[in-house]
Design a protein around this motif. Structure first.
Motif, short mmCIF file in Angstrom:
data_model
loop_
_atom_site.label_atom_id
_atom_site.label_comp_id
_atom_site.label_asym_id
_atom_site.label_seq_id
_atom_site.Cartn_x
_atom_site.Cartn_y
_atom_site.Cartn_z
N ILE A 37 -0.08 81.43 -6.60
CA ILE A 37 0.08 81.93 -7.96
C ILE A 37 1.55 81.95 -8.35
O ILE A 37 1.93 81.49 -9.44
N CYS A 38 2.39 82.47 -7.46
CA CYS A 38 3.83 82.57 -7.75
C CYS A 38 4.49 81.20 -7.81
O CYS A 38 5.31 80.93 -8.69
N ALA A 79 6.76 77.62 -11.17
CA ALA A 79 7.20 76.25 -11.43
C ALA A 79 6.88 75.83 -12.86
O ALA A 79 7.69 75.20 -13.55
N PHE A 80 5.67 76.19 -13.33
CA PHE A 80 5.27 75.84 -14.69
C PHE A 80 6.15 76.57 -15.71
O PHE A 80 6.61 75.97 -16.70
N LEU A 83 8.79 74.92 -18.50
CA LEU A 83 8.83 75.22 -19.94
C LEU A 83 10.21 75.69 -20.38
O LEU A 83 10.69 75.32 -21.46
N ILE A 84 10.84 76.50 -19.54
CA ILE A 84 12.17 77.00 -19.86
C ILE A 84 13.17 75.86 -19.94
O ILE A 84 14.00 75.80 -20.85
N LYS A 85 13.09 74.94 -18.99
CA LYS A 85 14.03 73.82 -18.97
C LYS A 85 13.80 72.88 -20.15
O LYS A 85 14.74 72.28 -20.67
N LEU A 86 12.54 72.75 -20.58
CA LEU A 86 12.25 71.93 -21.74
C LEU A 86 12.85 72.54 -23.01
O LEU A 86 13.33 71.82 -23.89
N SER A 87 12.81 73.85 -23.11
CA SER A 87 13.26 74.52 -24.32
C SER A 87 14.75 74.82 -24.34
O SER A 87 15.37 74.85 -25.41
N LEU A 110 13.41 85.08 -16.06
CA LEU A 110 12.01 85.07 -16.45
C LEU A 110 11.06 84.77 -15.29
O LEU A 110 9.98 85.36 -15.21
N VAL A 111 11.45 83.86 -14.40
CA VAL A 111 10.58 83.56 -13.27
C VAL A 111 10.45 84.77 -12.33
O VAL A 111 9.33 85.13 -11.95
#
Length: 231
Positions: free
Chosen positions: A90-91, A96-97, A101-105, A183-184
């Motif tokens: 889960i972690c 990772a997902f 998303l953070i790196k994309l934004s 955030l992670v």
């Protein structure tokens, strides 16, 4: 008692925040710039164990309460294996997902602190194990074992214990200098806090935290620096 709990939570957060932000440069200053970065980082991890001891003594001498307000429950070997494996997945997958998303934004790169640490950890397996063990034991005992139940008691709300402890956990990682490093850990803090509320087993959280950090540092150890942002 709520006042003592609140003071203990504040003490814990201030001490951990102080270690994250100031202990590394302070130790380097005390050593007069003569100590290696590896030695300085190792001493900073030792200070985290001292923080754990200080909070333990506070609970014992000031609160006059058990350090773990929730009695730790045991389980079978199969239970431990199943929960550690599921928590780790889960972690790892969720983190990772979220990081993707953070790196994309934000298009943020690896922080300078992580680049510095990658050199310290390079092929230093004893330090990797000690660092992961310190993070697993100290952070889980303080953030979940100590903070979460007391926050819940103060606000009489189980969700407050989960959310506040997770947010504080994320803030403590802000010293790494990136949004993802806040955030992670916050996401992982929520997962761990929910698990601790349901199962009241700090040992599984310590094992999973150790494994998560260990795998991350081993990846960082074996890949080229310029590819770190992918992970």
């Amino acid at each position: 008692m709520n006042g003592k709990y609140a003071l203990g939570i504040l003490l814990t957060f201030v001490l951990l925040g102080g270690v994250m932000l100031y202990v590394f440069p302070l130790i380097h200053l005390i050593l007069g710039g003569t100590g290696s970065m590896t030695a300085t980082f190792t001493y900073s991890r030792v200070v985290l164990w001292i923080v754990l001891l200080a909070v333990f003594l506070y609970s014992l001498l000031v609160e006059k309460q058990p350090f773990l307000l929730w009695k730790d429950k045991s389980g079978s070997l199969g239970f431990y294996l199943k929960k550690v494996f599921s928590l780790y997945l889960i972690c790892a997958i969720g983190g990772a997902f979220l990081n993707f998303l953070i790196k994309l934004s934000t298009h943020e790169n690896v922080s300078s602190k992580m680049l510095q640490l990658s050199h310290i950890f390079r092929n230093n397996y004893a330090l990797i194990i000690f660092t992961c063990l310190t993070a697993g034991v100290v952070e889980e005992f303080l953030m979940r074992g100590y903070m979460q139940p007391r926050i819940e008691k103060i606000y009489h709300n189980r969700y407050a214990g989960i959310i506040v402890s997770a947010v504080l956990f994320g803030i403590l990682h802000s010293s790494y200098g990136t949004v993802g490093q806040v955030l992670v850990p916050c996401f992982i803090g929520i997962v761990f806090a929910v698990f601790y509320k349901i199962y009241s087993n700090i040992k599984i959280l310590i094992i999973c935290h150790f494994l998560y950090d260990f795998v991350s540092l081993m990846i960082m150890n074996f890949i080229d620096i310029k590819h770190l942002s992918v992970f």
